[in-house]
Design an enzyme around this catalytic site. Structure first.
Site, PDB file in Angstrom:
ATOM      1  CD  GLU A  51      39.345  48.338  67.558  1.00 36.13           C
ATOM      2  OE1 GLU A  51      38.112  48.272  67.676  1.00 36.13           O
ATOM      3  OE2 GLU A  51      39.956  47.879  66.585  1.00 36.13           O
ATOM      4  CE  LYS A  97      39.271  44.778  67.948  1.00 35.96           C
ATOM      5  NZ  LYS A  97      38.092  44.056  67.479  1.00 35.96           N
TER       6      LYS A  97
HETATM    7  P1  13P Z   1      40.305  43.465  62.158  1.00 35.05           P
HETATM    8  O1  13P Z   1      40.696  42.271  62.985  1.00 35.05           O
HETATM    9  O2  13P Z   1      39.849  43.092  60.764  1.00 35.05           O
HETATM   10  O3  13P Z   1      41.315  44.550  62.193  1.00 35.05           O
HETATM   11  O4  13P Z   1      38.984  44.035  62.810  1.00 35.05           O
HETATM   12  C1  13P Z   1      38.922  44.185  64.174  1.00 35.05           C
HETATM   13  C2  13P Z   1      38.071  45.314  64.521  1.00 35.05           C
HETATM   14  O5  13P Z   1      37.143  45.176  65.270  1.00 35.05           O
HETATM   15  C3  13P Z   1      38.397  46.633  63.953  1.00 35.05           C
HETATM   16  O6  13P Z   1      37.710  47.616  64.645  1.00 35.05           O
END
Ligand code: 13P
Length: 336
Positions: free
Chosen positions: A175, A217
């Site tokens: 991510e 992500k």
């Molecule tokens: P949000 O969808 O609220 O941005 O959170 C996703 C997430 O896992 C952030 O690390």
């Protein structure tokens, strides 16, 4: 197909996405207190247990990301939380980074920590039932940011994390989140996000990570929250897809977007627009925290006894996102 690829495919199978319920205790405390609920372990469990035992889980959720506290808790029906989740057909996952801290020699940029002792923690999480993990890197957009230093060091950490996670038989969610804060235009978000993601894949390859066994992500390509140059959802979708095409290798099985502070409706609409024009082989879905939980949390905070009422709101939200993951959502379905 490799075992890791099987797990990834199970999580992001068509019509399903990920529920990110891995808010750290600090973040969850802010969320609960903002709606007037005190942040005790019991309240955190009660809200999350309500979501995990909803009907939406079976149909629309392929994986749930948990926080350390939750993966070790017992559900209200006394089984372990990972068992409650796998009982619905979803895969239990765990956030394994220990948070983003200021990068040395920088005043604002952050590096995500948590590599020390990670191999041992991963083994413990595997025993607790986790089959995938999450590590979030954050990047700021401004004239000089993200710096090469931040792009390089976060990519390196994401790659070391991913290699360790795969060694332990789990799928890493990679991510890299380029934040929405700022007054930049969408094109700048496109350029910087593309650079960040490319660098992540350079490092993942250098560390011999099996790209068929990860889930990316990323953020969508959006203008900064304070930008005066707004763009429509079609343009957001075009830029986002273009960014994925130039920066993500074809072996990656799936892309699960974060919502990043978008409203529930915007996050749904934009995911739908992306899937309407998705001509790649990537399965493109959601891994939302706020954009799946906001409405349910607001209702629950006023009606903590009303499990069914809270679940109704959550079920609807997840169903809308599921439709959006196939490009089958439309705004009038929101009224049903
Ligand atoms: P949000 O969808 O609220 O941005 O959170 C996703 C997430 O896992 C952030 O690390």
């Amino acid at each position: 197909m490799s075992e890791l690829n099987n797990i990834a495919q199970q999580i992001i199978q068509k019509g399903k996405g990920i529920l990110a319920a891995d808010e750290s205790t600090g973040t969850m405390t802010k969320r609960l207190e903002s709606v007037g609920v005190s942040s005790t372990p019991e309240n955190r469990l009660l809200f999350r247990n309500t979501l995990f035992s909803s009907d939406a889980m079976k149909s629309y959720i392929g994986g749930v990301i948990l926080y350390d506290e939750t993966i070790k808790q017992n559900s209200l029906s006394k089984n372990k939380i990972p068992e409650l989740i796998s009982g619905t057909g979803a895969v239990p996952g765990i956030k394994v980074d220990t948070g983003a801290k200021i990068l040395a020699n920088s005043t604002e940029e952050k590096i995500t920590e948590g590599l020390d002792g990670l191999r041992e923690r991963l083994k413990e999480y595997y025993k607790l039932g986790a089959r995938f993990t999450k590590w979030r890197a954050v990047y700021i957009i401004s004239e000089n940011y993200p710096s090469k230093l931040s792009i390089h060091s976060n990519a390196h950490a994401l790659a070391r994390y991913s290699a360790l996670v795969q060694e332990c038989g789990m799928v890493p969610i990679v991510e890299p989140e380029v934040l929405m804060d700022g007054d930049h235009e969408a094109l700048e978000c496109f350029n910087k996000t593309s650079e960040v993601i490319k660098k992540c894949f350079d490092e993942l390859s250098r560390h011999k990570v099996d790209l068929k066994g990860i889930i990316l992500k990323p953020n969508m390509i959006l203008p900064g929250t304070n930008s005066s140059k707004k763009i429509d959802t079609k343009k957001i979708a075009e830029l986002t897809l273009k960014c994925l095409k130039v920066s993500v290798p074809a072996e990656v099985p799936g892309i699960a977007f974060l919502s990043g502070g978008q409203s529930e409706l915007d996050a749904t609409r934009n995911l739908n627009s992306i899937n309407l024009i998705n001509d790649t082989n990537f399965n493109i879905t959601y891994s939302y925290g706020r954009a799946l939980q906001q409405g349910a949390l607001k209702f629950w905070s006023k009606n903590t006894e009303d499990i069914k009422g809270t679940q109704k709101i959550f079920n609807h939200r997840v169903k809308m996102c599921s439709l959006a993951s196939s490009g089958k959502w439309s705004e009038n379905l929101e009224k049903n």
